[in-house]
Design an enzyme around this catalytic site. Structure first.
Site, PDB file in Angstrom:
ATOM      1  N   GLU A 294       0.640  -1.419   0.371  1.00 22.54           N
ATOM      2  CA  GLU A 294      -0.309   0.061   0.076  1.00 22.54           C
ATOM      3  C   GLU A 294       1.361   1.269   0.512  1.00 22.54           C
ATOM      4  O   GLU A 294       0.778   2.193   0.358  1.00 22.54           O
ATOM      5  CB  GLU A 294      -0.565  -0.171   0.983  1.00 22.54           C
ATOM      6  CG  GLU A 294       0.268  -0.279   2.532  1.00 22.54           C
ATOM      7  CD  GLU A 294       0.334  -1.144   3.245  1.00 22.54           C
ATOM      8  OE1 GLU A 294       0.183  -3.200   2.589  1.00 22.54           O
ATOM      9  OE2 GLU A 294       0.197  -1.420   4.753  1.00 22.54           O
ATOM     10  N   HIS A 318      -8.224  -3.587  -1.707  1.00 22.98           N
ATOM     11  CA  HIS A 318      -7.497  -4.119   0.137  1.00 22.98           C
ATOM     12  C   HIS A 318      -5.623  -2.991  -0.084  1.00 22.98           C
ATOM     13  O   HIS A 318      -6.286  -1.916   1.090  1.00 22.98           O
ATOM     14  CB  HIS A 318      -6.814  -5.561   0.053  1.00 22.98           C
ATOM     15  CG  HIS A 318      -5.814  -5.848   1.369  1.00 22.98           C
ATOM     16  ND1 HIS A 318      -6.455  -6.221   2.041  1.00 22.98           N
ATOM     17  CD2 HIS A 318      -4.491  -5.388   1.426  1.00 22.98           C
ATOM     18  CE1 HIS A 318      -5.303  -6.329   3.477  1.00 22.98           C
ATOM     19  NE2 HIS A 318      -4.443  -5.498   2.589  1.00 22.98           N
ATOM     20  N   GLU A 319      -5.357  -2.886  -1.367  1.00 22.23           N
ATOM     21  CA  GLU A 319      -4.198  -1.677  -0.625  1.00 22.23           C
ATOM     22  C   GLU A 319      -4.448  -0.404  -0.728  1.00 22.23           C
ATOM     23  O   GLU A 319      -4.590   0.450  -0.340  1.00 22.23           O
ATOM     24  CB  GLU A 319      -3.329  -2.224  -2.068  1.00 22.23           C
ATOM     25  CG  GLU A 319      -2.816  -3.435  -2.287  1.00 22.23           C
ATOM     26  CD  GLU A 319      -2.004  -3.875  -0.856  1.00 22.23           C
ATOM     27  OE1 GLU A 319      -1.779  -3.220  -0.050  1.00 22.23           O
ATOM     28  OE2 GLU A 319      -2.414  -5.804  -0.935  1.00 22.23           O
ATOM     29  N   HIS A 322      -5.652   0.700   2.595  1.00 20.07           N
ATOM     30  CA  HIS A 322      -4.429   0.661   3.441  1.00 20.07           C
ATOM     31  C   HIS A 322      -4.721   2.319   3.010  1.00 20.07           C
ATOM     32  O   HIS A 322      -4.180   3.230   4.394  1.00 20.07           O
ATOM     33  CB  HIS A 322      -3.228   0.270   3.246  1.00 20.07           C
ATOM     34  CG  HIS A 322      -3.043  -1.212   3.329  1.00 20.07           C
ATOM     35  ND1 HIS A 322      -2.918  -1.334   5.450  1.00 20.07           N
ATOM     36  CD2 HIS A 322      -2.893  -2.284   3.135  1.00 20.07           C
ATOM     37  CE1 HIS A 322      -3.003  -3.009   5.206  1.00 20.07           C
ATOM     38  NE2 HIS A 322      -3.162  -3.431   4.009  1.00 20.07           N
ATOM     39  N   GLU A 341      -3.957  -4.284   9.267  1.00 21.65           N
ATOM     40  CA  GLU A 341      -4.543  -5.638   8.370  1.00 21.65           C
ATOM     41  C   GLU A 341      -5.482  -6.111   8.578  1.00 21.65           C
ATOM     42  O   GLU A 341      -6.204  -5.931   7.911  1.00 21.65           O
ATOM     43  CB  GLU A 341      -3.500  -6.621   8.714  1.00 21.65           C
ATOM     44  CG  GLU A 341      -2.200  -6.299   7.506  1.00 21.65           C
ATOM     45  CD  GLU A 341      -2.210  -5.496   6.606  1.00 21.65           C
ATOM     46  OE1 GLU A 341      -3.345  -5.851   5.368  1.00 21.65           O
ATOM     47  OE2 GLU A 341      -0.761  -5.461   5.895  1.00 21.65           O
ATOM     48  N   ASP A 400       8.315  -9.651  10.536  1.00 19.98           N
ATOM     49  CA  ASP A 400       7.733 -10.903   9.778  1.00 19.98           C
ATOM     50  C   ASP A 400       7.045 -12.248   9.923  1.00 19.98           C
ATOM     51  O   ASP A 400       6.173 -13.250   9.411  1.00 19.98           O
ATOM     52  CB  ASP A 400       8.369 -11.344   8.421  1.00 19.98           C
ATOM     53  CG  ASP A 400       8.656  -9.592   7.198  1.00 19.98           C
ATOM     54  OD1 ASP A 400       7.995  -9.384   7.713  1.00 19.98           O
ATOM     55  OD2 ASP A 400       9.232  -9.942   6.398  1.00 19.98           O
ATOM     56  N   TYR A 408      -5.189 -10.354   9.937  1.00 11.21           N
ATOM     57  CA  TYR A 408      -5.805 -10.433   8.911  1.00 11.21           C
ATOM     58  C   TYR A 408      -7.238 -10.765   8.960  1.00 11.21           C
ATOM     59  O   TYR A 408      -8.571 -10.238   9.031  1.00 11.21           O
ATOM     60  CB  TYR A 408      -5.780 -11.022   7.518  1.00 11.21           C
ATOM     61  CG  TYR A 408      -4.517 -10.632   6.722  1.00 11.21           C
ATOM     62  CD1 TYR A 408      -4.133  -9.440   5.531  1.00 11.21           C
ATOM     63  CD2 TYR A 408      -3.090 -10.456   7.070  1.00 11.21           C
ATOM     64  CE1 TYR A 408      -3.528  -8.982   5.321  1.00 11.21           C
ATOM     65  CE2 TYR A 408      -1.801  -9.742   7.150  1.00 11.21           C
ATOM     66  CZ  TYR A 408      -2.282  -9.228   5.530  1.00 11.21           C
ATOM     67  OH  TYR A 408      -1.418  -8.574   5.307  1.00 11.21           O
TER      68      TYR A 408
END
Ligand code: BES
Ligand code: ZN
Length: 631
Positions: A294, A318-319, A322, A341, A400, A408
Site C-alpha cells: 500500500e 485491499h491496498e 490501506h 491488516e 515478519d 487479517y
C-alpha cells in the site's frame, strides 16, 4: 440458506488490559499519538524522542552495479535535549555525516539480527539538520535488482523496493518504526531512458535528464517509502487514477484494472475522503514477493492478479483500503499489526460488497475464515498458540513472524462481530470518525480499545460481555462468538463437488456461472488426494493445468503433487519459473517436500529458479526446501 451464524455469546466479562504499556510523559513526541505509547522493539532509532520532521533524499540508482548511493538529509528539532540522534540502518555503508553543516564523528554499531546497526550521530540542542552520505550493501533486504531476463519484457533491468516491515533501513538511514512519521522530497538519478516512481507525486513519462523529483507532503512512516525504476509506461483510468507497468504489460494491466477509479469512489462513500491526491497502481515484474503493498499514492502489486478476467482485483481494494487503515491511522508497533491488516481486510470486504454484491463478498469472507481455521491449526501444531492472539508479542523475533492470517482474518472477523452487534450504521459512523480523528496518527491496540469503549460501547456492559474483547485480543484461537458469512453460493458448490465425488459426469456439473472464488472453494475442499483418473476428468473438462489464473493454478498444482498427476509437471515448472509471490511458492514447494517421491523434483526446480525469487522469498524458501530434514 444459512444466515450469518447466530452468534453464541460467552458470558465472560470483557475488559481492557493495558499491559506492558508505559506512559511517556517526559519526552515530547512527534507522532501525535498522545501519551498512551509503547516502545517499538523493532527500531533502534530514538526518533520517538527527537522530532524528525522531513527527509531530503538525493540518490543515484546504478542498475549495472546494483547500488543506491547518495545522501539522506533529516530536518529535526531536538526539543528533548538529546545528545545523539540514532538512525536505523541495515547493511549500509556510511561514508560521512554532517550535523548543521559540520562534519561529525558518527558511530555504527555491530549488526543485531533482524534489526541491523544503529547509527549514532552526535547532536546539539540547536541541531536542525543531519545529513548522511551512504551506499546500499549486497544484503539490502528491501531491494530486488532484476536482470532483464527476470522482467516481463526481458529487455531492461528493473529495481523495486519492499520496505514493510523493517527493510526501509536497508536502502536509507532512517527512523524505521511505524510510529515515526516524516514528509519527504527526493531527487533520484537513474540511467538514461528509465522512469523512476516513488510513494509520492509521480511523473507519467520518461524525461531527458533522467533525474526525477518527488514530493510527499503528508507525513508517512518509513515502511511506506518506495521506489521503482525500470522501462515503465503509464495509462490513465480516470482523472485521479491510473496504471504503471512494464511497457509490454501496460495494455493488459490497464484493462484488468478498469474498475480502480470506481473503487476509490466506493471507498470514499464508505469511510470519507481519499486524502492522498492521486491513486495509481504499479504492476511489478513477476519477482514481487507479495500480492500488494500500500505505498501511498502508488500501490505496488503482483502481476499474478492480471488474470485476463478482472477476477482477482479485490487485492487492489485491499491496498486502496490501506489509504485509510494503515496509511492514515497506523499501527504503532508490529505487535499491533492487526490494526493495519484486520481493519483493511474488513474495509476491503465492504468495498467488494458494495461493488459486487453481498453474496460475492460472502464468498471472500468464507475463504478467509477457512484460511483462519487452517492457520490456527498450524500455529497450534507448532506450539505457537500466542501467535494466534490479535495483540502479538514479537520481542526478539523478526516482525515478519507476525505475518500470518491471524491479524487479517481474526482481526476482520472481530470487527465484523462488532458491526453485527451494534448495527452497520452505528459501526460505519464510528469507523468514519476513527479515521478522521486519528488521521496521520499512530494507534496501539490498547489505545484503540479505549477509543472503542468511549466512542462506541459507552457504558453498555451487556454489549461488552457479548463481544468479549479479551477473548479476541488477548486470547488464542477462534473465539466461540466468531461470525460466519452466509453460505448461499458455497452450498451450491459443495453439492456439485459431492456429485463429482459420487462419479457424476463432469459435464453434468452446474459450474457455468462460477467465478474464481467458487472454483477455489470447489478445489480446496476436495479430499486430500484425488485419483489420477479424477484429476484427469477435472482437467479435461476445466483446463486447470496451465490456467492463467494463479490462485487456481497454485491450488491445482498442489493437488497434482499430492495425486502424482504428472501431466501437470511441465506447466507447473513454467509457473514456478515465472511467479515470485511467496503466498504461492511456499505451499507448493512445501507440498513437494512432504512426500519423498517429490522432494527431488522440488530441489531441482528450486535450484533452477531460486535466482528469480526475491531475497525475502529466498530466505523463507531456503528453510522449506534446502534446510528440510527428511522425516
Ligand atoms: N501491507 C501488506 C503487505 C505486507 C505486510 C508486507 C507485512 C510486508 C509485511 C499488504 O497490504 C497485504 O496485506 N498484501 C497481501 C494482499 C491482500 C489482498 C491480503 C499480500 O501481499 O498477499
Ligand atoms: Zn494489507
Amino acid at each position: 440458506m444459512k444466515k450469518l451464524l447466530a452468534i453464541s455469546f460467552l458470558l465472560i466479562l470483557s475488559g481492557i488490559s493495558i499491559s506492558s504499556c508505559h506512559f511517556n510523559s517526559k519526552d515530547k513526541k512527534n507522532t501525535g499519538a498522545g501519551l498512551l505509547t509503547q516502545k517499538d522493539i523493532h527500531s533502534l532509532s530514538n526518533g520517538d524522542s527527537i522530532s524528525i520532521k522531513h527527509l531530503d533524499l538525493d540518490i543515484k540508482v546504478d542498475l549495472v552495479n546494483k547500488l543506491i548511493s547518495g545522501q539522506a538529509s533529516w530536518t529535526m528539532e531536538n526539543d528533548n535535549h538529546k545528545k545523539e540522534l540514532v538512525l536505523d540502518t541495515y547493511d549500509l555503508g556510511i561514508d560521512s555525516v554532517k550535523a548543521n553543516g559540520q562534519k561529525v564523528a558518527f558511530k555504527l554499531d555491530p549488526q543485531i539480527k533482524f534489526l541491523g546497526s544503529a547509527l549514532h550521530i552526535p547532536v546539539k540542542d540547536n541541531t536542525t539538520k543531519v545529513t548522511v552520505w551512504y551506499k546500499t550493501g549486497k544484503d539490502a533486504r528491501a531491494l530486488q535488482w532484476l536482470d532483464p531476463e527476470q522482467t516481463h519484457d526481458k529487455v531492461h533491468p528493473f529495481l523495486f523496493t519492499q520496505s514493510e516491515s523493517i527493510y526501509a533501513r536497508s536502502w536509507l538511514p532512517c527512523p524505521d518504526g511505524p510510529g515515526m512519521r516524516f514528509t519527504y522530497d527526493a531527487r533520484v538519478s537513474v540511467p538514461s531512458g528509465f522512469l523512476a516512481l516513488m510513494s509520492a507525486v509521480n511523473p507519467q513519462s520518461v524525461n531527458d535528464s533522467a533525474i526525477y523529483h518527488f514530493n510527499m507532503e503528508q507525513p508517512i512512516p518509513a515502511y511506506l517509502m518506495a521506489l521503482a525504476v525500470g522501462d515503465i509506461a503509464f495509462k490513465s483510468i480516470d482523472d485521479r487514477t491510473g496504471v504503471y507497468a512494464e511497457r509490454g504489460m501496460i495494455d493488459k494491466a490497464r484493462w484488468e484494472l478498469e474498475d480502480v477509479g470506481r473503487m476509490v469512489d466506493n471507498a470514499e462513500q464508505l469511510y470519507g475522503p481519499y486524502r492522498w491526491g492521486r491513486y495509481d497502481v504499479m504492476v511489478l515484474p513477476p519477482g514481487f514477493p507479495i500480492g500488494g503493498m500500500e505505498n501511498p499514492r502508488l500501490t505496488f502489486c503482483t502481476p499474478t492478479i492480471i488474470a485476463g478476467d478482472r477476477s482477482l482485483v479485490n487485492l487492489i481494494a485491499h491496498e486502496l483500503a490501506h489509504s485509510w487503515s494503515g496509511n492514515l491511522v497506523t499501527n504503532a508497533t508490529w505487535n499491533d499489526f492487526w490494526l493495519n491488516e484486520g481493519f483493511t481486510n474488513y474495509f476491503e470486504h465492504r468495498i467488494t460488497e458494495q461493488m459486487m454484491g453481498k453474496s460475492y463478498a460472502d464468498m471472500i469472507w468464507e475463504l478467509g475464515y477457512e484460511d483462519l481455521v487452517d492457520n490456527v491449526n498450524d500455529l497450534n501444531a507448532a506450539h505457537l498458540e500466542k501467535d494466534t492472539w490479535l495483540k502479538l508479542d514479537l520481542k526478539g523475533r523478526d516482525p515478519d513472524d507476525g505475518l500470518t492470517d491471524i491479524p487479517y482474518e481474526k482481526g476482520s472477523h472481530f470487527l465484523k462481530l462488532i458491526e453485527i452487534s451494534v448495527g452497520r450504521d452505528r459501526f460505519d459512523h464510528f469507523l468514519k470518525h476513527y479515521f478522521e480523528e486519528n488521521a496521520f496518527k499512530t494507534m496501539t491496540t490498547e489505545k484503540f480499545l479505549v477509543y472503542l469503549d468511549t466512542a462506541l460501547f459507552k457504558d453498555d456492559s451487556d454489549l461488552k460481555k457479548k463481544i468479549n474483547i479479551n477473548a479476541w485480543v488477548y486470547g488464542p484461537g477462534i473465539p466461540a462468538n466468531c461470525p460466519r458469512a452466509d453460505q448461499e453460493r458455497f452450498v451450491k458448490v459443495d453439492s456439485e463437488r459431492d456429485k463429482f465425488l459420487l462419479d457424476t459426469p463432469v459435464e453434468k456439473l452446474a459450474t457455468v456461472e462460477w467465478t474464481t472464488h467458487e472454483w477455489l472453494h470447489f478445489l480446496r475442499k476436495m479430499p486430500p488426494a484425488l485419483s489420477i483418473n479424477q484429476m484427469k476428468k477435472l482437467d479435461d473438462a476445466f483446463n486447470f493445468t496451465g490456467t492463467g489464473n494463479c490462485e487456481i493454478a497454485d491450488l491445482w498444482y498442489i493437488m497434482a503433487v499430492r495425486a502424482g498427476y504428472s501431466h501437470a509437471w511441465p506447466k507447473m515448472d513454467e509457473f514456478l519459473s515465472s511467479v515470485g509471490r511467496r503466498k504461492f511458492l511456499e505451499p507448493l514447494y512445501g507440498q513437494m517436500m512432504k512426500d519423498p517421491k517429490t522432494t527431488e523434483m522440488a530441489l531441482t526446480l528450486y535450484n533452477k529458479y531460486r535466482k528469480n525469487y526475491h531475497p525475502l522469498a529466498q530466505e523463507s524458501l531456503d528453510k522449506i526446501v534446502l534446510n528440510h530434514k527428511p522425516q
